[in-house]
Design an enzyme around this catalytic site. Structure first.
Site, PDB file in Angstrom:
ATOM      1  N   SER A  24       0.827  -1.203   0.000  1.00 17.24           N
ATOM      2  CA  SER A  24       0.000   0.000   0.000  1.00 17.24           C
ATOM      3  C   SER A  24       0.865   1.258   0.000  1.00 17.24           C
ATOM      4  O   SER A  24       1.660   1.471  -0.905  1.00 17.24           O
ATOM      5  CB  SER A  24      -0.970  -0.052   1.177  1.00 17.24           C
TER       6      SER A  24
ATOM      7  N   ASP B 258      -2.029   6.211  -4.138  1.00 19.72           N
ATOM      8  CA  ASP B 258      -0.909   5.489  -3.534  1.00 19.72           C
ATOM      9  C   ASP B 258      -0.533   4.319  -4.442  1.00 19.72           C
ATOM     10  O   ASP B 258      -1.175   4.107  -5.480  1.00 19.72           O
ATOM     11  CB  ASP B 258      -1.256   5.063  -2.102  1.00 19.72           C
TER      12      ASP B 258
ATOM     13  N   ASP C  56      -0.986   1.125  -4.603  1.00 22.92           N
ATOM     14  CA  ASP C  56      -1.950   0.081  -4.986  1.00 22.92           C
ATOM     15  C   ASP C  56      -3.316   0.655  -5.342  1.00 22.92           C
ATOM     16  O   ASP C  56      -4.270  -0.078  -5.569  1.00 22.92           O
ATOM     17  CB  ASP C  56      -2.068  -0.993  -3.909  1.00 22.92           C
TER      18      ASP C  56
ATOM     19  N   ASP D 205      -5.767   2.416  -3.841  1.00 22.37           N
ATOM     20  CA  ASP D 205      -7.000   2.382  -3.033  1.00 22.37           C
ATOM     21  C   ASP D 205      -7.153   3.647  -2.180  1.00 22.37           C
ATOM     22  O   ASP D 205      -8.148   3.811  -1.484  1.00 22.37           O
ATOM     23  CB  ASP D 205      -7.091   1.119  -2.169  1.00 22.37           C
TER      24      ASP D 205
END
Length: 463
Positions: free
Chosen positions: A106, A250, A252, A254
């Site tokens: 993340s 970010d 990833d 999300d």
């Protein structure tokens, strides 16, 4: 400790010693534990798992280890390759798979990676399921398949485009209105998969895109957590390019943050507020965010005659309460939008499409839109304690001290005052109390935090 095992998966830094860091051995062990649990939990002859990764440097190595471990367990793998967290979440039910693994740490820096684990709905596992997987990993209770029953790999690199199509087909996403607005947008993809998928989405919505750090090579050009202090480059470029806004995700994809046309932050907390304002204007209903998120969502929900509720911190808790309360939108104040019309997971693509539709309909600048919402400011602090200090006893004492206020204790202690609030939580991994406050000005939020910190130190006997 740089290997953190939790109910939502395992994350750590690459290299080092087994059990201390995320080494190849640890990656195999936890992939095997998940696959073993899945076989017992599902109880089917043949199981399929969707696997995708962000653009981290360690991604291909961890990806190959995880995929081949699942194959060794006799599990078929649908390999999405370079992908995003919400894309994998969307793919699991579309492929009728039994589970999914996302390889991403993340917003953590480039030396980190992680295995995030999904169920057959493409949603994160609950606490009970996560604990079972940790037990299997600890016991190394794996039973691999013989040579005639190994799993197979099916490569499918179309899912980022499929995900985009799913977003653009949502009834509340008005592509024609966005095209007519002729937006110019700067995108910071932090050199991960967001640098591919967000510009692609925008171009299909008729937006002129200026790319910044959109090469998915895993070399993050700044701290990848989308906070103001990390985003000076895009703030300057938005102004220089005379763009309508900036979009930051970010690694990833999300978490979602916007930059106003004047280079100022829209505010991560207000990503959800703006998207909820639009959704509630079209589909009245309820909302949910976590207890550490802004009160602004409650205010906007009340304006639309809906009901707002706060969950414990953590996406799985937000989703659980959203389902219980039939929330039409929800998420977390860190820029995570959960729109159940598509899926129960934080999704920056959904956030971008809803926000741009809202902006096109409003026919105003991003800074003017931000100014239209209730003004709140947060202060986020922590107190480091010695291991000998009883954190739970401190929280009990603070609850007693403020027993005449509106108190919630489902996740630490949240004290809602008339004009502000404070949320106290203990860390699961270190002797720390986190103190989040929110008030009508930064000065008031900081002052409340300092007051509460002094009170906690008095209770704990810290000078």
């Amino acid at each position: 400790m740089t290997l953190i095992k939790s109910i939502s998966g395992i994350r750590g830094t690459i290299g080092g010693k087994v059990g201390d860091n995320l080494t190849p051995v640890d990656a195999v062990k936890f992939a095997a534990a998940y696959g073993t649990w899945l076989k017992k939990y599902i109880g089917k002859e043949k199981i399929t798992v969707v696997v995708g990764r962000d653009a981290r440097i360690s991604g291909p190595m961890i990806h190959n280890l995880v995929v081949n471990t699942l194959i060794g367990l006799g599990i078929d793998v649908i390999d999405l390759g370079l992908s995003t967290t919400p894309t994998v979440e969307v793919a699991v039910p579309l492929e009728k798979a039994e589970g999914g693994i996302i390889l991403t740490a993340s917003h953590n820096p480039k030396q980190w990676n992680a295995l995030k684990l999904l169920n057959e709905k493409g949603e994160f596992l609950n606490g009970e399921e996560g604990l079972k997987i940790l037990e299997i990993a600890e016991e190394e209770a794996f039973d691999f398949s013989d040579v005639d029953n190994l799993g197979e790999i099916m490569i499918n690199d179309a899912y980022m485009d499929i995900h985009i199509d799913e977003v653009l087909n949502l009834p509340l996403v008005d592509v024609d209105a966005v095209k007519a607005a002729k937006f110019k947008v700067v995108v910071d993809g932090v050199n991960s998969s967001g640098g591919i998928i967000i510009p692609r989405l925008l171009e299909l919505m008729g937006v002129e895109v200026v790319e910044l750090y959109c090469e998915p090579n895993g070399h993050f050009p700044h701290n990848p957590e989308p906070l103001k202090e990390h985003l000076t480059d895009i703030s300057e470029l938005v102004v220089k390019e005379k763009a309508d806004l900036g979009i930051v995700v970010d690694p990833d994809v999300d978490r979602l943050a916007f930059i106003c046309e004047d280079g100022e932050m829209f505010g991560e907390e207000y990503t959800l507020v703006a998207c909820a304002d639009y959704v509630l204007s079209k589909t009245p209903g309820n909302t949910v965010s976590n207890m550490s998120s802004s009160r602004a969502l409650r205010d906007v929900t009340n304006l639309h005659n809906g009901s707002y509720e706060a969950s414990a911190v953590g996406e799985v808790n937000v989703v659980e309460l959203m389902k219980k309360n039939n929330a039409v939108i929800g998420g977390e104040g860190n820029g995570g939008i959960i729109y159940p019309e598509l899926h129960y997971g934080r999704d920056s693509l959904v956030g971008v499409a809803l926000f741009l539709t809202h902006l096109a309909n409003k026919k105003m600048t991003v800074s003017a839109l931000r100014a239209s919402y209730p003004e709140y400011y947060m202060s986020k602090n922590k107190i480091e304690l010695t291991p000998q200090i009883d954190v739970d006893a401190i929280l009990v004492a603070m609850t007693e001290k403020y027993k005449n206020e509106d108190i919630t204790t489902i996740d630490g202690v949240k004290i809602d005052f008339a004009d502000n609030w404070v949320h106290l939580r203990k860390s699961n991994t270190e002797p720390i109390i986190r103190i989040y406050t929110e008030a009508a000005s930064q000065e008031k939020a900081d002052a409340l935090a300092l007051r509460i910190i002094d009170e906690i130190k008095a209770v704990a006997g810290i000078s």
